[in-house]
Design a protein around this motif. Structure first.
Motif, PDB file in Angstrom:
ATOM      1  N   ALA A  56       0.862  -1.220   0.137  1.00 59.87           N
ATOM      2  CA  ALA A  56       0.014   0.044   0.045  1.00 59.87           C
ATOM      3  C   ALA A  56       0.890   1.261   0.023  1.00 59.87           C
ATOM      4  O   ALA A  56       2.183   0.994   0.393  1.00 59.87           O
ATOM      5  N   GLU A  57       0.325   2.239  -0.324  1.00 61.26           N
ATOM      6  CA  GLU A  57       0.909   3.493  -0.430  1.00 61.26           C
ATOM      7  C   GLU A  57       0.132   4.837  -0.078  1.00 61.26           C
ATOM      8  O   GLU A  57      -0.932   4.838  -0.322  1.00 61.26           O
ATOM      9  N   PRO A  58       0.574   5.764   0.717  1.00 57.69           N
ATOM     10  CA  PRO A  58      -0.229   6.861   0.982  1.00 57.69           C
ATOM     11  C   PRO A  58      -0.747   7.498  -0.400  1.00 57.69           C
ATOM     12  O   PRO A  58       0.144   7.489  -1.337  1.00 57.69           O
ATOM     13  N   TRP A  59      -2.049   8.007  -0.240  1.00 55.52           N
ATOM     14  CA  TRP A  59      -2.846   8.592  -1.476  1.00 55.52           C
ATOM     15  C   TRP A  59      -2.660   9.938  -1.451  1.00 55.52           C
ATOM     16  O   TRP A  59      -2.302  10.573  -2.301  1.00 55.52           O
ATOM     17  N   PHE A  60      -3.203  10.312  -0.303  1.00 53.99           N
ATOM     18  CA  PHE A  60      -3.429  11.848  -0.058  1.00 53.99           C
ATOM     19  C   PHE A  60      -3.690  12.186   1.437  1.00 53.99           C
ATOM     20  O   PHE A  60      -3.997  11.329   2.258  1.00 53.99           O
TER      21      PHE A  60
END
Length: 85
Positions: A56-60
């Protein structure tokens, strides 16, 4: 499912991580939930461990709730489920 897949450090996803990540498969852009199907907040530890593993990765950033980590699936996160097809 995903039994043989590991992150770049050799860690395999836990059941909690898989439940969290699976929910992004059918969401626009792979958006991952902040709350589970019972309305309980997803553990920040689960979210951060998925980010560290590259699933997963930070989106906003949420300006109203800056402590909430809004994330989306990465290609590596999607691959956990594609291996089982």
């Amino acid at each position: 499912m995903a039994q043989g897949f590991a992150d770049r450090h050799g860690h395999k996803p836990t059941a909690a991580q898989l439940r969290y990540l699976r929910r992004g498969l059918r969401q626009p852009g792979g958006k991952l939930p902040l709350f589970d199907e019972h309305g309980q907040q997803i553990s920040p530890q689960t979210i951060l461990s998925c980010v560290r593993a590259g699933w997963a990765e930070p989106w906003f950033e949420n300006p109203i709730k800056p402590d909430w980590l809004v994330c989306k699936l990465t290609p590596g996160g999607r691959a956990l489920f594609e291996l089982s097809r």
